[in-house]
Design a protein around this motif. Structure first.
Motif, PDB file in Angstrom:
ATOM      1  N   TYR A   1      -7.055-105.100  -2.691  1.00  0.00           N
ATOM      2  CA  TYR A   1      -7.227-103.949  -1.815  1.00  0.00           C
ATOM      3  C   TYR A   1      -5.849-103.520  -1.335  1.00  0.00           C
ATOM      4  O   TYR A   1      -4.955-104.356  -1.162  1.00  0.00           O
ATOM      5  CB  TYR A   1      -8.103-104.338  -0.608  1.00  0.00           C
ATOM      6  CG  TYR A   1      -8.139-103.284   0.474  1.00  0.00           C
ATOM      7  CD1 TYR A   1      -9.071-102.248   0.440  1.00  0.00           C
ATOM      8  CD2 TYR A   1      -7.222-103.311   1.524  1.00  0.00           C
ATOM      9  CE1 TYR A   1      -9.092-101.276   1.418  1.00  0.00           C
ATOM     10  CE2 TYR A   1      -7.237-102.334   2.509  1.00  0.00           C
ATOM     11  CZ  TYR A   1      -8.170-101.319   2.449  1.00  0.00           C
ATOM     12  OH  TYR A   1      -8.180-100.354   3.415  1.00  0.00           O
TER      13      TYR A   1
ATOM     14  N   CYS B   1     -11.140 -95.276  -2.613  1.00  0.00           N
ATOM     15  CA  CYS B   1     -12.455 -95.376  -1.992  1.00  0.00           C
ATOM     16  C   CYS B   1     -12.345 -94.885  -0.554  1.00  0.00           C
ATOM     17  O   CYS B   1     -11.366 -95.147   0.120  1.00  0.00           O
ATOM     18  CB  CYS B   1     -12.989 -96.809  -2.062  1.00  0.00           C
ATOM     19  SG  CYS B   1     -11.882 -98.054  -1.402  1.00  0.00           S
ATOM     20  N   GLY B   2     -13.338 -94.139  -0.118  1.00  0.00           N
ATOM     21  CA  GLY B   2     -13.312 -93.646   1.248  1.00  0.00           C
ATOM     22  C   GLY B   2     -12.537 -92.345   1.385  1.00  0.00           C
ATOM     23  O   GLY B   2     -12.090 -91.753   0.402  1.00  0.00           O
TER      24      GLY B   2
ATOM     25  N   ARG C   1      -9.032-100.047  -4.175  1.00  0.00           N
ATOM     26  CA  ARG C   1      -9.402-101.423  -4.511  1.00  0.00           C
ATOM     27  C   ARG C   1      -9.598-101.549  -6.002  1.00  0.00           C
ATOM     28  O   ARG C   1      -9.757-100.563  -6.708  1.00  0.00           O
ATOM     29  CB  ARG C   1     -10.625-101.870  -3.750  1.00  0.00           C
ATOM     30  CG  ARG C   1     -11.920-101.158  -4.115  1.00  0.00           C
ATOM     31  CD  ARG C   1     -13.117-101.623  -3.288  1.00  0.00           C
ATOM     32  NE  ARG C   1     -12.861-101.358  -1.889  1.00  0.00           N
ATOM     33  CZ  ARG C   1     -12.963-102.280  -0.922  1.00  0.00           C
ATOM     34  NH1 ARG C   1     -13.343-103.483  -1.187  1.00  0.00           N
ATOM     35  NH2 ARG C   1     -12.704-101.972   0.323  1.00  0.00           N
TER      36      ARG C   1
ATOM     37  N   TYR D   1     -12.098-103.439  -8.916  1.00  0.00           N
ATOM     38  CA  TYR D   1     -13.488-103.900  -9.008  1.00  0.00           C
ATOM     39  C   TYR D   1     -13.639-104.892 -10.131  1.00  0.00           C
ATOM     40  O   TYR D   1     -12.894-104.960 -11.040  1.00  0.00           O
ATOM     41  CB  TYR D   1     -14.434-102.716  -9.223  1.00  0.00           C
ATOM     42  CG  TYR D   1     -14.508-101.821  -8.017  1.00  0.00           C
ATOM     43  CD1 TYR D   1     -15.366-102.097  -6.966  1.00  0.00           C
ATOM     44  CD2 TYR D   1     -13.684-100.701  -7.915  1.00  0.00           C
ATOM     45  CE1 TYR D   1     -15.441-101.276  -5.853  1.00  0.00           C
ATOM     46  CE2 TYR D   1     -13.752 -99.880  -6.797  1.00  0.00           C
ATOM     47  CZ  TYR D   1     -14.618-100.173  -5.778  1.00  0.00           C
ATOM     48  OH  TYR D   1     -14.684 -99.369  -4.669  1.00  0.00           O
TER      49      TYR D   1
END
Length: 149
Positions: free
Chosen positions: A113, A132-133, A147, A149
């Motif tokens: 992250y 993300c976000g 991040r 995965y």
């Protein structure tokens, strides 16, 4: 006829926080974040630094890059990625990231992250990170969480 100049050799190593190289890493962070980017000094160094794993990039005996890894239960958080102004654009940040991520994998950690400054997203995407976000401000600079995965 002379042979073309070779790309300078850079070594990326893990360093103890209190070592001379660790202190050089903090000095570089101060130069990049506090002086260049105007991050408040009280935000640049935080409670994670003493326990973090710090890496530096060394060229011709000088620290030209640094980053840290904070090991959390859910992932390794990479941050404070900094490269000296005269060494930017030569792949130093990518090399440091590769070495740090490889070291993490050798410890059994394979989830990563980071909070990327939005103008640096391309670097991290090439290393397998996905945004993300929503965009957020950190020390007055736009960031996105990323991040693997």
């Amino acid at each position: 006829m002379q042979a073309p100049a070779q790309t300078p050799e850079v070594h990326v190593i893990r360093v103890p926080t209190a070592s001379a190289l660790g202190k050089a890493a903090f000095a570089l962070r101060h130069e990049v974040f506090v002086i260049e980017q105007e991050v408040p000094v009280e935000e640049e160094i935080d409670e994670y630094d003493p326990a973090a794993t710090h890496f530096v990039a060394i060229h011709e005996g000088e620290v030209i890059g640094t980053l840290r890894v904070v090991f959390l239960p859910e992932h390794a958080k990479i941050g404070r990625v900094a490269v000296r102004a005269d060494s930017r654009g030569s792949g130093i940040a990518r090399r440091m990231m590769e070495v740090a991520m490889s070291a993490c994998r050798s410890y059994g950690v394979d989830r990563f992250y980071l909070a990327a400054q939005t103008d640096k997203l391309g670097l991290y995407e090439k290393l397998g990170f996905v945004a993300c976000g929503s965009e957020f401000m950190d020390a007055g600079i736009p960031h996105l969480a990323m991040r693997t995965y």
